[in-house]
Design an enzyme around this catalytic site. Structure first.
Site, short mmCIF file in Angstrom:
data_model
loop_
_atom_site.label_atom_id
_atom_site.label_comp_id
_atom_site.label_asym_id
_atom_site.label_seq_id
_atom_site.Cartn_x
_atom_site.Cartn_y
_atom_site.Cartn_z
N PHE A 103 0.74 -1.14 -0.12
CA PHE A 103 0.08 0.08 -0.09
C PHE A 103 0.80 1.26 -0.06
CE2 PHE A 103 -2.21 -3.53 2.31
CZ PHE A 103 -2.72 -4.06 1.34
N GLY A 118 1.10 -0.05 -12.30
CA GLY A 118 1.85 -1.24 -12.84
C GLY A 118 1.14 -1.77 -14.06
N ILE A 175 -11.28 -2.60 -18.07
CA ILE A 175 -10.92 -3.57 -16.79
C ILE A 175 -10.32 -4.87 -17.48
CG2 ILE A 175 -11.96 -4.75 -15.00
CD1 ILE A 175 -11.63 -1.49 -14.53
N LEU A 176 -9.34 -5.23 -17.17
CA LEU A 176 -8.74 -6.35 -17.69
C LEU A 176 -8.77 -7.70 -17.11
CD1 LEU A 176 -5.00 -4.43 -18.61
CD2 LEU A 176 -7.32 -4.73 -19.88
N ASN A 177 -9.20 -7.61 -15.65
CA ASN A 177 -9.56 -8.81 -15.15
C ASN A 177 -10.76 -8.55 -14.29
OD1 ASN A 177 -9.61 -11.05 -13.39
ND2 ASN A 177 -7.69 -11.70 -13.94
N LYS A 237 -6.73 2.14 -17.26
CA LYS A 237 -6.22 3.10 -16.35
C LYS A 237 -5.92 2.27 -14.98
CE LYS A 237 -9.18 6.84 -18.11
NZ LYS A 237 -10.16 7.66 -17.97
N GLY A 246 -5.53 0.48 -8.52
CA GLY A 246 -5.38 0.00 -7.10
C GLY A 246 -5.70 0.91 -5.95
N GLU A 247 -5.67 2.39 -6.49
CA GLU A 247 -5.99 3.46 -5.33
C GLU A 247 -7.21 4.08 -5.58
OE1 GLU A 247 -1.78 5.08 -4.95
OE2 GLU A 247 -1.74 3.98 -6.80
#
Lengths: 695, 332, 190
Positions: A234, A503, A583-585, A655, A658-659
């Protein structure tokens, strides 16, 4: 075994999932090289001063203790690339908890006993650890974290505020927050033939390799850092942390492999945290809710050894149209631990303030908070004037309001009671920038028809390993099961840190290009020779500056119940809708969004680090006193998204995700508490002590 | 943590004898607090006397209709005991409000009674604390003390007792049975824990060598209902900001019997005798309950940052008494 | 279960010991493991450092996070707070002992299927805790949210989401996988 090619976006299960649920996934101190020793830090017990003596005789007499490293005998380092790594190099104590010795022993028990037996004497000076708005040491830095200018001004904010028919002027105060990933920061270091190998709990082992090479004066080819599985970070593992340097020092001095896992209690001082902020937000609007002026002024703190400025005013440069704007950061260096990245630095605290102020404005105007936001949608990025590559805020607000049944809401505060509970709902927007950092990758085809992609990505729980496999498989036109993914090792092609929600864009672009190049070569025909075919690529194109303003957006909706007897707040529902490119997954993305929202719930209601002015440290040293949310705190929590077709991002059209889940969550919950109770708290967390006096 | 010897005694008598001979010894029950404190360097026994396998793990009825609870009965077993659930629900609820499933499986009745304060200064050996190191000072009074005492504290110590279970035992008029080198004695649960005074290093009235062997509950009062409620910083797995245990009998709209104890407010579970005096014989109304709570909490001396606990305790007490009254009404 | 023989004779006691190591046997995942350990060694460190079983994690080392959860004699416990010497003779089940040969335990499968984890560090503790928790409910153990009338009844406590959330609150997950964890457990709840 035949598997269909799956399109990007499919809910592919985590590649390392089986290892994680069976306990075989190995983390940084779970490699057991023969002859390993255990290191334990001795932390400073003064907040400002100098070490005048380190008495090690008692510690060395503890059976099992091999050596004690102090500033007197520790290996000298070259000037590290991060001042927090300059440990045991001199007598200075810049804050409480700073390492002043390292005990190395052949068991955990001996290391603990040895550390307790080290006697350190100090010459201490009075410390100053309390942030105030008008602290005499306040100054305006050049830049805030992320390289953003500290100050931006457009138009005449003061005049516009004075002329605005409706204004909000509110100051929001946030204490420190701590990342507290479940895996404490840890390293296993060993030297062999002049080569340093470190298993490290890091979000980016290329970064750690570079830090260690610099500190120990080694070529980068003489250092290998492995971060195969990492127990969360994090942000706190996004930069090299002292335990890696200390383990390498101790391993060099003893000639044996050395483990160091930080005790949880030492983490609040040593591995970064979200700095406290005091934020004054002033909004001026016409009676129809259209903003005339936005002023967001941030005061924050850093340590004496490193300038870190939480960029909390930066989101106000992105969010709403306004002809007049001022966004400023000031900072004061105190005798405190060095703050750093914690999930959505800048955006998380900044959007708490801005989105609370927007709610205050909505209340002042009598305009629905969703509607108020929609009325202030900008045509271009307000601060830069650049066009947005895509801007999904309005779509998220509309979709979220629909899914949440927002418009059933009566705006009257403190008007819904069930037994002893007051109920309320709140909303807030979210934003997070699209960031890309340089990375390189290789893709290899073997004669047996299988593929291997290599990139020094790190999977800290995001699902990076899995989505990289998907990206490569899509580019190669092969089932993802047919692609081997190698990540988490600095000997691989260099990858950027797993941070800044960058990432997938960074590694993924390089992987896509390498895999595409490989596919092209294979398409040229001629078959695969016995040694295979390899293609390499980087992401120079994606990492370059863009003429577009690129951001993810989102909208949060929350319903809370407030116990009128105790002031306890319980979350009944939270719903987030996000627009973050493609969204890739779907499976791992949902987990990321929900995870961010959960940490936002903690920020809003349970988490807080209290600066103890007497001793100059954060008082909460453990997970019994620093309350991260538990399972019972998280009830009906949903994440949804709107797929965006944005061609100005990267080959995958993604895009970062994670945050953004944590951004705005605390404001939505605070706004819901206000709706439930009529009480506007302008500080977090909203615990019974802060709320009960007003109920 | 310094090295220590380990003994698993064959009997209570042996445990007590060795304990009396070896002042550096500590009894080890579940260890959930002792091992924690040993790692912190707060406790550093030279000998652990592991009493966890002594045959004190039974819950048996007493001749007069009460219940005898062995010192090594696990918290989760006690909370689940059918008689406890039926006749002493406040005790079951208090146990279940504490810690986590894992900890309750390990922690014992005796150990729960003897757990030590979670005051952050007490737990941090790099800072002064009169409880840990007599005479070193109490920084909590001026420092970080939101979670600490509002009742019965002293200039030397503002710590709170962290136990939920002990609050219920105080309200239920339990008796703690001790065995020491000089034999057995029984201490009311309300007097087992001390106020800090000028020797806060003593949490309880235990004498050197003494161990808790069991806890005895008197018969539940005729027609009484009991309840435990706790306020905390998150929905579960957190120590009490304040808590209340209440036992109430209402007859003809009046309070026939009431006992009330607060947790999280003081160095010991706080039996609210002044409140009980107001309650006894008074109409079972919220007005009475509020008056009772106020009578008790008039003695509160909040510190700079913990004044909210007074209102919190008052509201909890009123809420719990009202709920018990409602239940009595409904079941009639 | 254990082989301790109790004596009622108060004078039969040995003189109190002074050594700081003991030899003990742990029945770990079905195998007897004889160890000579420093008394200070916790069960968690014995598993991780002496038996090479690193599935149980050290998240806080103070019983505040649940990452070290294992089953001791079938009941879940924080192995970081248990001294190994005090567990002599007990049965210990760790995450490594849950699978049936190559076939993962249904809880492990459910965690995989539901994506009930991210970084994976709390996961072994979550799964062991869930296993213990299911047994507790089956045995009729109440929780703080069990309705009093349910509590008084004999037999298993039905597990709804609220019960699972309360009972799993001793296992922190900083990645925030709680909703997925609850779903995974619901999948295997009878």
């Amino acid at each position: 075994m035949s598997h269909a090619t799956q399109p990007l976006g499919a809910p592919v299960a985590r590649r390392e999932g089986r290892e994680k649920v069976t306990g075989t996934a190995r983390y940084a101190v779970e490699y057991h090289p023969a002859g390993r020793l255990h290191g334990r830090i001795v932390p400073a017990t003064v907040a400002r001063g100098r070490v005048t003596a380190v008495r090690t005789a008692d510690a060395l007499a503890v059976p099992g203790v091999h050596t004690v490293l102090t500033h007197e005998n520790a290996p000298r380092l070259r000037e590290p690339d991060d001042p927090v790594l300059a440990v045991l190099q001199n007598t200075r104590v810049p804050h409480r908890g700073w390492p002043v010795a390292l005990v190395v022993a052949d068991s955990l028990e001996a290391a603990r006993a040895g550390a307790a037996a080290v006697r350190v004497e100090y010459e201490s000076a009075g410390h100053d650890t309390v942030l105030t708005w008008d602290h005499p040491g306040m100054y305006t830095p050049e830049q805030a974290n992320g390289g953003y200018p500290a100050v931006r001004e457009r138009g005449d904010v003061e005049a516009a505020l004075a002329a605005a028919p409706v204004t909000v002027d509110a100051t929001y105060t946030l204490g420190g927050l701590h990342n507290h990933p479940m895996e404490p920061h840890a390293s296993t270091a060993r030297w062999a033939d002049g080569h340093l190998t470190v298993h490290d709990s890091s979000q980016g082992s290329t970064t750690v390799r570079d830090s260690l090479a610099q500190a120990f004066g080694l070529g980068r080819d003489r250092v290998t850092v492995v971060s195969e599985h990492v127990g969360g970070g994090f942000g706190s593992k996004g930069t090299t942390r002292p335990q890696a340097v200390l383990a390498a020092m101790a391993a060099r001095l003893t000639g044996r492999p050395v483990h160091i896992a930080l005790p949880r209690r030492y983490m609040p001082a040593l591995v970064g945290h979200r700095a406290p902020t005091i934020q004054r937000v002033r909004l001026g609007a016409d009676r129809d809710g259209v903003l005339r002026a936005v002023s967001h002024e941030v005061a924050t703190q850093t340590s004496r050894i490193k300038e870190f400025v939480e960029q909390a005013a930066v989101p106000a440069r992105v969010m709403y149209a306004s002809p007049h704007s001022r966004t400023t950061h000031r900072v004061v260096a105190l005798d405190v631990p060095t703050p750093s990245w914690m999930r959505a630095p800048g955006e998380a605290p900044g959007m708490y303030a801005l989105e609370s102020a927007m709610d205050e404005l909505a209340c002042a105007l009598g305009i629905d908070p969703v509607e108020l936001r929609l009325r202030n949608e900008p045509a271009v990025e307000p601060d830069s004037g650049r066009p947005f590559s895509s801007r999904g805020l309005a779509g998220c607000l509309h979709e979220g309001a629909r899914l949440f049944r927002w418009y059933d809401r009566d705006p009257q505060p403190a008007a819904r009671q069930e037994g002893r509970w007051l109920l309320g709902t709140g909303t807030a927007s979210a934003t997070y920038p699209v960031l890309v950092s340089p990375s390189a990758a290789s893709a290899h085809a073997a004669p047996d028809g299988s593929y291997t992609v290599r990139v020094n990505a790190t999977d800290i729980g995001t699902g990076a390993r899995t989505v990289i496999g998907q990206i490569a498989a899509a580019a190669l036109g092969t089932p993802q099961e047919n692609v081997r993914v190698e990540i988490g090792d600095s000997d691989l092609p260099p990858g950027s840190v797993a941070g800044g929600s960058s990432g997938t864009a960074s590694w993924g672009s390089a992987v896509h290009h390498a895999a595409t190049a490989l596919a092209r070569r294979l398409a040229e025909g001629g078959g695969v020779p016995p040694e295979g075919v390899t293609a390499t690529a980087d992401n120079e194109k994606e990492a370059a500056a863009s003429p577009f303003a690129r951001h993810a957006f989102g909208a949060h909706f929350a319903e809370v119940a407030v116990d009128t007897l105790t002031g306890e707040v319980r979350v009944r529902r939270m719903l987030g809708v996000f627009a973050a490119g493609r969204i890739l997954n779907a499976r791992t993305a949902r987990s990321q969004f929900i995870g961010g929202m959960t940490m936002g719930l903690g920020m809003a209601l349970t988490e807080g680090s209290t600066m103890d002015p007497l001793f100059g440290d954060y008082a909460e040293h453990d997970l019994a006193s620093y309350h991260i949310p538990v399972c019972a705190d998280v009830t009906d929590l949903q994440a949804h998204w709107i797929d965006e077709d944005d061609h100005h991002l990267n080959p995958m059209g993604s895009k970062g995700i994670g945050e953004i889940g944590i951004v705005g969550t605390a404001a939505a919950l605070g706004n819901a508490v206000r709706h439930a109770t009529g009480v506007r708290t302008r500080s977090l967390p909203i615990t019974p002590d802060t709320l009960l006096p007003y109920l | 943590m310094r090295p220590f010897a380990y003994l698993r005694p064959g009997s209570v008598a042996e445990a007590v004898r060795v304990s009396a001979e070896r002042p550096e010894a500590r009894f080890l029950g579940g260890g959930t607090n002792l091992v924690d404190l040993m790692k912190l360097g707060v406790e550093s026994p030279g000998l652990l006397i592991d009493v966890s396998r002594l045959p004190l793990d039974r819950v048996v009825p007493t001749d007069d209709g009460g219940l005898r609870i062995g010192a090594t009965v696990r918290n989760s077993d006690l909370a689940a005991h059918p008689v406890v659930r039926e006749r002493y629900p406040a005790l079951s609820q208090a146990l279940l409000a504490g810690a986590s499933g894992q900890l309750r499986n390990t922690a014992t009745t005796g150990g729960n009674l003897l757990q030590r304060t979670r005051c952050l200064y007490f737990q941090d050996t790099s800072k002064p604390c009169n409880k840990r190191q007599p005479g070193s000072g109490c920084p909590a009074r001026e420092g970080v003390h939101r979670d600490l005492a509002v009742l019965g504290h002293s200039p030397d110590c503002v710590a709170t007792n962290p136990s939920d279970m002990a609050v219920a035992l105080a309200a239920l008029d339990a008796t703690v049975h001790l065995r020491g080198p000089e034999g057995e004695r029984a201490v009311p649960a309300t007097e087992f824990h001390r106020l800090p005074g000028d020797n806060p290093d003593q949490d309880t009235v235990l004498r050197p060598g003494e161990m808790v062997v069991d806890v005895v509950l008197p018969p539940a009062p005729e027609g009484a209902a009991s309840l435990y409620r706790k306020a905390r910083d998150r929905a579960s797995y957190a120590f009490a900001l304040a808590s209340v245990a209440a036992v109430l009998t209402v007859r003809d709209g009046r309070v026939a019997h009431a006992s009330l104890a607060f947790g999280g407010l003081a160095h010991r579970p706080w039996r609210a005798r002044a409140a009980e005096d107001v309650l006894r014989g008074a109409p079972a109304t919220e007005e009475t309950f509020a008056r009772a709570a106020d009578a008790e909490l008039a003695a509160a001396e909040p510190l700079r940052d913990n004044g909210f606990k007074v209102a919190l305790a008052r509201n909890l007490a009123v809420g719990v008494l009202a709920e018990l009254t409602d239940r009595a009404d409904r079941s009639r | 279960m254990d082989t301790i023989a109790w004596t009622d004779d108060t004078d039969a006691a040995q003189p109190p010991p002074f050594g700081d190591h003991s030899t003990l046997t742990l029945h770990v995942n079905g195998s007897d493991r004889k160890l000579t350990l420093d008394h200070r060694t916790t069960l968690l460190d014995a598993l991780r450092e002496h038996l090479g079983l690193t599935g149980a994690k050290k998240g806080c080392d103070h019983g505040q996070c649940g990452a070290c959860t294992v089953l001791v004699d079938g009941r879940r416990a924080n192995s970081c707070l248990l001294l190994a010497v005090a567990q002599d003779g007990r049965r210990v089940t760790t995450i490594e002992g849950l699978a049936d040969g190559d076939r993962p335990h249904p809880l492990q499968e459910a965690f995989l299927e539901r994506d009930a984890f991210q970084c994976g560090y709390c996961t072994p503790g979550q799964i062991c805790s869930a296993l213990g928790m299911l047994g507790e409910a089956e045995d009729g153990f109440p929780s703080y949210v069990t309705a009093p009338d349910t509590a008084a009844a004999d037999g298993p406590v039905p597990l709804d989401a609220e019960e699972i959330r309360e009972r799993m609150s001793g296992n922190l997950c900083r990645c925030g996988a709680y909703p997925r964890i609850v779903e995974a457990i619901e999948d295997v709840t009878p």
